[in-house]
Design a protein around this motif. Structure first.
Motif, PDB file in Angstrom:
ATOM      1  N   GLN A 356       0.821  -1.217   0.000  1.00  0.00           N
ATOM      2  CA  GLN A 356       0.000   0.000   0.000  1.00  0.00           C
ATOM      3  C   GLN A 356       0.853   1.263   0.000  1.00  0.00           C
ATOM      4  O   GLN A 356       0.469   2.280  -0.596  1.00  0.00           O
ATOM      5  N   GLU A 357       2.005   1.221   0.652  1.00  0.00           N
ATOM      6  CA  GLU A 357       2.895   2.389   0.687  1.00  0.00           C
ATOM      7  C   GLU A 357       4.331   1.896   0.502  1.00  0.00           C
ATOM      8  O   GLU A 357       5.075   1.699   1.466  1.00  0.00           O
ATOM      9  N   PRO A 358       4.772   1.706  -0.743  1.00  0.00           N
ATOM     10  CA  PRO A 358       6.049   1.033  -1.018  1.00  0.00           C
ATOM     11  C   PRO A 358       7.285   1.769  -0.535  1.00  0.00           C
ATOM     12  O   PRO A 358       8.351   1.176  -0.450  1.00  0.00           O
ATOM     13  N   MET A 359       7.186   3.062  -0.220  1.00  0.00           N
ATOM     14  CA  MET A 359       8.349   3.812   0.238  1.00  0.00           C
ATOM     15  C   MET A 359       8.405   3.906   1.755  1.00  0.00           C
ATOM     16  O   MET A 359       9.199   4.669   2.311  1.00  0.00           O
ATOM     17  N   LEU A 360       7.616   3.128   2.462  1.00  0.00           N
ATOM     18  CA  LEU A 360       7.561   3.173   3.925  1.00  0.00           C
ATOM     19  C   LEU A 360       8.715   2.351   4.491  1.00  0.00           C
ATOM     20  O   LEU A 360       8.611   1.140   4.715  1.00  0.00           O
ATOM     21  N   ALA A 361       9.831   3.018   4.739  1.00  0.00           N
ATOM     22  CA  ALA A 361      11.057   2.317   5.127  1.00  0.00           C
ATOM     23  C   ALA A 361      10.882   1.520   6.414  1.00  0.00           C
ATOM     24  O   ALA A 361      11.417   0.406   6.557  1.00  0.00           O
ATOM     25  N   VAL A 362      10.143   2.076   7.390  1.00  0.00           N
ATOM     26  CA  VAL A 362       9.998   1.370   8.664  1.00  0.00           C
ATOM     27  C   VAL A 362       9.285   0.030   8.492  1.00  0.00           C
ATOM     28  O   VAL A 362       9.487  -0.905   9.273  1.00  0.00           O
ATOM     29  N   LEU A 388      17.700   0.614   3.967  1.00  0.00           N
ATOM     30  CA  LEU A 388      18.848   1.522   3.951  1.00  0.00           C
ATOM     31  C   LEU A 388      18.891   2.343   2.673  1.00  0.00           C
ATOM     32  O   LEU A 388      19.315   3.504   2.689  1.00  0.00           O
ATOM     33  N   GLU A 389      18.481   1.744   1.559  1.00  0.00           N
ATOM     34  CA  GLU A 389      18.427   2.517   0.319  1.00  0.00           C
ATOM     35  C   GLU A 389      17.396   3.637   0.422  1.00  0.00           C
ATOM     36  O   GLU A 389      17.612   4.738  -0.080  1.00  0.00           O
ATOM     37  N   LEU A 390      16.268   3.352   1.077  1.00  0.00           N
ATOM     38  CA  LEU A 390      15.223   4.354   1.211  1.00  0.00           C
ATOM     39  C   LEU A 390      15.613   5.442   2.204  1.00  0.00           C
ATOM     40  O   LEU A 390      15.319   6.620   1.990  1.00  0.00           O
ATOM     41  N   GLU A 391      16.270   5.057   3.307  1.00  0.00           N
ATOM     42  CA  GLU A 391      16.672   6.010   4.338  1.00  0.00           C
ATOM     43  C   GLU A 391      18.116   5.736   4.738  1.00  0.00           C
ATOM     44  O   GLU A 391      18.389   5.097   5.759  1.00  0.00           O
ATOM     45  N   PRO A 392      19.072   6.212   3.943  1.00  0.00           N
ATOM     46  CA  PRO A 392      20.482   5.909   4.203  1.00  0.00           C
ATOM     47  C   PRO A 392      20.981   6.406   5.556  1.00  0.00           C
ATOM     48  O   PRO A 392      21.958   5.871   6.091  1.00  0.00           O
ATOM     49  N   SER A 394      19.386   6.267   8.438  1.00  0.00           N
ATOM     50  CA  SER A 394      18.768   5.600   9.589  1.00  0.00           C
ATOM     51  C   SER A 394      19.699   4.545  10.168  1.00  0.00           C
ATOM     52  O   SER A 394      20.601   4.047   9.497  1.00  0.00           O
ATOM     53  N   ALA A 395      19.459   4.186  11.421  1.00  0.00           N
ATOM     54  CA  ALA A 395      20.323   3.219  12.117  1.00  0.00           C
ATOM     55  C   ALA A 395      19.684   1.844  12.256  1.00  0.00           C
ATOM     56  O   ALA A 395      20.390   0.830  12.241  1.00  0.00           O
ATOM     57  N   SER A 396      18.372   1.796  12.405  1.00  0.00           N
ATOM     58  CA  SER A 396      17.709   0.512  12.668  1.00  0.00           C
ATOM     59  C   SER A 396      18.040  -0.568  11.643  1.00  0.00           C
ATOM     60  O   SER A 396      18.296  -1.722  12.020  1.00  0.00           O
ATOM     61  N   PRO A 397      18.066  -0.252  10.331  1.00  0.00           N
ATOM     62  CA  PRO A 397      18.410  -1.304   9.372  1.00  0.00           C
ATOM     63  C   PRO A 397      19.831  -1.843   9.559  1.00  0.00           C
ATOM     64  O   PRO A 397      20.097  -3.002   9.254  1.00  0.00           O
ATOM     65  N   LEU A 398      20.751  -1.010  10.082  1.00  0.00           N
ATOM     66  CA  LEU A 398      22.122  -1.473  10.300  1.00  0.00           C
ATOM     67  C   LEU A 398      22.152  -2.607  11.309  1.00  0.00           C
ATOM     68  O   LEU A 398      22.817  -3.636  11.101  1.00  0.00           O
ATOM     69  N   TYR A 399      21.438  -2.429  12.415  1.00  0.00           N
ATOM     70  CA  TYR A 399      21.435  -3.457  13.454  1.00  0.00           C
ATOM     71  C   TYR A 399      20.763  -4.736  12.942  1.00  0.00           C
ATOM     72  O   TYR A 399      21.268  -5.845  13.138  1.00  0.00           O
ATOM     73  N   ALA A 422      26.860   1.099  16.498  1.00  0.00           N
ATOM     74  CA  ALA A 422      27.358   1.600  17.786  1.00  0.00           C
ATOM     75  C   ALA A 422      27.841   3.037  17.685  1.00  0.00           C
ATOM     76  O   ALA A 422      27.746   3.807  18.657  1.00  0.00           O
ATOM     77  N   ALA A 423      28.347   3.421  16.512  1.00  0.00           N
ATOM     78  CA  ALA A 423      28.876   4.776  16.328  1.00  0.00           C
ATOM     79  C   ALA A 423      27.834   5.741  15.779  1.00  0.00           C
ATOM     80  O   ALA A 423      28.115   6.939  15.639  1.00  0.00           O
ATOM     81  N   SER A 424      26.639   5.264  15.482  1.00  0.00           N
ATOM     82  CA  SER A 424      25.629   6.093  14.831  1.00  0.00           C
ATOM     83  C   SER A 424      25.050   7.136  15.785  1.00  0.00           C
ATOM     84  O   SER A 424      24.894   6.895  16.994  1.00  0.00           O
ATOM     85  N   SER A 425      24.711   8.284  15.215  1.00  0.00           N
ATOM     86  CA  SER A 425      24.013   9.324  15.979  1.00  0.00           C
ATOM     87  C   SER A 425      22.631   9.589  15.389  1.00  0.00           C
ATOM     88  O   SER A 425      22.046  10.651  15.608  1.00  0.00           O
TER      89      SER A 425
END
Length: 445
Positions: A356-362, A388-392, A394-399, A422-425
Motif C-alpha cells: 500500500q505504501e512502497p516507500m515506507l522504510a519502517v 537503507l536505500e530508502l533512508e540511508p 537511519s540506524a535501525s536497518p544497520l542493526y 554503535a557509532a551512529s548518531s
C-alpha cells in the motif's frame, strides 16, 4: 549469453561455429523464436523454432531452442531428445551440452547429466556452472571422488555476485562427503576431468556476496503466478522484491518492467528494461528490451503528464490518504504481532503495508524483524538493505542487517555493521542496542 541460474534453462542465442549454415529464412525464424522465448511466449517460440528446422533440418541452435521451450513446458523427456540432437549436429555447441546436462539431471538421469557436463566443462573450462552440475551428477551416481573434485573446482572458480548461496550448498556437500571446501592438493583435484582440474588449480576462491538469487527466484515464481491471475500490481511488488534480493538479476528486472508496463508505469518500466539490457549479454533479450522500450516511450507520449508517465512506481507518487492510513494500520498491526511473536501474521501484515505504501522504510525494517523471527535470515537481509536505500541515514536497518549476517555466518560484514550502529548518531538509534552492538562486534573480532 546469460545463464539465468540453475532454475531456468539457458537460452540459445549465439550462432555456432562448425554447424551447417542456416538459410536466411531459417535464421529469421530462429531469431523470432529467441525473442518469443525471452518474453515467455512459449507456443510462439516453439512454432518459430519448428519453422526454422523445416527450412534447415538439423539446425543446432533451433534444436536447442525447441528443447528449451519443451523443458519450460514440463516436457523434459522431449527436451532431452532435442538437446541430444543439437549436440550431435554440432559437438562444439557448448550451451546445448549444458542444457542436456541440466535437463538430464532434472529427469533423474545422472549418468547422461555427468557425461554432458564433462563435455561442457571441457569446452568451457572457465564457467563455474558446469562444475556445480557435474558435482551434483557424480554425487547422485555415488562417484564421490569425482564429485568432491567437481565441487572443489566450482568453489575455486565461483566469484560472481549473488552466487554465495550455491557456494554454501557445495561446501555442505563437501562436508557431507568428508572433504575440504577447497582443493587440498593437485592430486585430489586431478581425479575429476582435466577441465575441472585446470579450473580448480588456476582460479581464486569465492568471496562473500550480498545478493540472494534463491530469494529472487522464489519471488519471481510468485510474480509469474500473480501475472497469470492478472493481479498485476501484486506481481509488480513480487518482481520488485526479487530485484531487491538480487540487484543484478536480469530476469527479475525484465519481468518487473513487464508488470509495470501493464500497469501503465511506462517510464519506470523503461528504467528496468534498460538495466536488464545493460546487464545481459544475450542479444535476444537486448532486442526484446529495446522493442519494449520503444513501445513504452510511444505510450508515454500518449499518456501525458500522469504519475505513470513521470516514471513513478506504483505507490511511490502521491499516496491517497485512505491508502496511507490503511498502510499505517497494517504496519502497526505487524509490529504488534511481532511483539506477541506471531511472526507469520506479522509478515502478512507488513507485506500488505509495503504494497500500500512502497516507500515506507519502517515497514521494511519491521518485515526484516518478522523474517528473523521466522529464521529467514536472507529474506530479512534483503528487507534491511532496501530500507537503507530508502533512508540511508537511519540506524535501525544497520542493526537488523548485522543480526541477519551474523546468523548467516557472515561474521566480518556483521561486525562492521554492529560497529556502524554503535557509532551512529541517527535519531532512531537506541543506547541499549548500541552497547549490545559493541559487545557483539568485539566477540566477532
Amino acid at each position: 549469453m546469460v545463464v539465468l541460474r540453475r532454475f531456468v534453462i539457458a537460452l540459445s542465442a549465439a550462432m555456432l561455429l562448425g554447424a551447417a549454415e542456416p538459410s536466411d529464412a531459417a535464421r529469421a525464424a530462429f531469431l523470432r523464436g529467441e525473442a518469443a522465448l525471452s518474453r515467455g511466449r512459449w507456443d510462439d517460440a516453439a512454432a518459430a523454432y519448428r519453422e526454422a528446422l523445416a527450412e534447415t533440418p538439423g539446425y543446432p541452435a533451433a534444436l536447442n531452442g525447441l528443447g528449451s521451450v519443451l523443458f519450460r513446458k514440463g516436457q523434459v523427456e522431449e527436451s532431452l531428445t532435442h538437446f541430444r540432437a543439437a549436440t550431435q549436429a554440432d559437438p562444439g555447441f557448448k550451451m546445448a551440452w549444458f542444457n542436456l546436462g541440466y535437463a538430464a539431471r532434472k529427469a533423474g538421469d545422472a549418468a547422461t547429466a555427468a557425461q554432458a557436463y564433462e563435455h561442457y566443462t571441457q569446452l568451457e573450462p572457465g564457467d563455474a556452472d558446469g562444475y556445480y552440475g557435474l558435482g551434483e551428477s557424480y554425487r547422485q551416481l555415488g562417484q564421490n571422488p569425482k564429485a568432491i573434485a567437481a565441487y572443489q573446482a566450482y568453489i575455486a572458480r565461483e566469484h560472481r555476485k549473488g552466487e554465495q548461496v550455491w557456494v554454501l550448498k557445495a561446501t555442505e556437500h563437501l562436508k557431507a562427503l568428508g572433504a575440504e571446501p577447497l582443493p587440498a592438493s593437485a592430486a585430489a583435484v586431478a581425479e575429476a576431468s582435466p577441465a575441472v582440474a585446470a579450473a580448480a588449480m588456476s582460479t581464486e576462491s569465492a568471496e562473500s556476496r550480498t545478493a540472494n538469487p534463491a530469494l529472487a527466484a522464489s519471488r519471481i515464481r510468485d510474480g509469474d503466478a500473480l501475472m497469470k491471475e492478472r493481479r498485476y500490481r501484486e506481481a509488480a511488488f513480487a518482481f520488485l522484491d526479487a530485484s531487491h534480493a538480487d540487484a543484478g538479476h536480469v530476469e527479475a528486472l525484465f519481468k518487473l518492467g513487464n508488470a509495470l508496463a501493464v500497469l501503465g508505469y511506462y517510464g519506470q518500466a523503461v528504467v528496468q528494461w534498460e538495466r536488464a539490457s545493460t546487464l545481459t549479454q544475450d542479444a535476444a533479450i537486448r532486442q526484446s528490451a529495446r522493442e519494449n522500450i520503444d513501445r513504452a516511450r510511444a505510450k508515454q507520449v500518449q499518456q501525458g503528464a500522469s504519475p505513470q508517465a513521470a516514471g513513478l512506481a506504483p505507490g511511490s507518487g502521491p499516496v491517497a490518504d485512505t491508502t496511507r492510513a490503511q498502510a499505517r494500520r497494517a504496519y502497526e498491526q505487524g509490529v504488534q504481532r511481532i511483539a506477541s511473536k506471531d511472526f507469520s501474521g506479522a509478515l502478512s501484515s507488513l507485506t500488505q503495508a509495503i504494497q500500500q505504501e512502497p516507500m515506507l522504510a519502517v515497514a521494511y525494517v519491521a518485515r526484516g524483524s518478522a523474517n528473523i523471527g521466522l529464521r529467514r535470515y536472507a529474506e530479512a537481509a534483503a528487507d534491511y538493505q532496501y530500507a537503507l536505500e530508502l533512508e540511508p541515514g537511519s540506524a535501525s536497518p544497520l542493526y537488523g542487517l548485522a543480526e541477519s549476517f551474523r546468523a548467516m555466518g557472515r561474521a566480518l560484514e556483521a561486525r562492521e555493521l554492529y560497529e556502524r550502529y554503535a557509532a551512529s548518531s541517527a535519531a532512531d538509534v537506541r543506547p541499549q542496542l548500541q552497547e549490545e552492538s559493541r559487545q557483539k562486534a568485539a566477540r566477532l573480532r
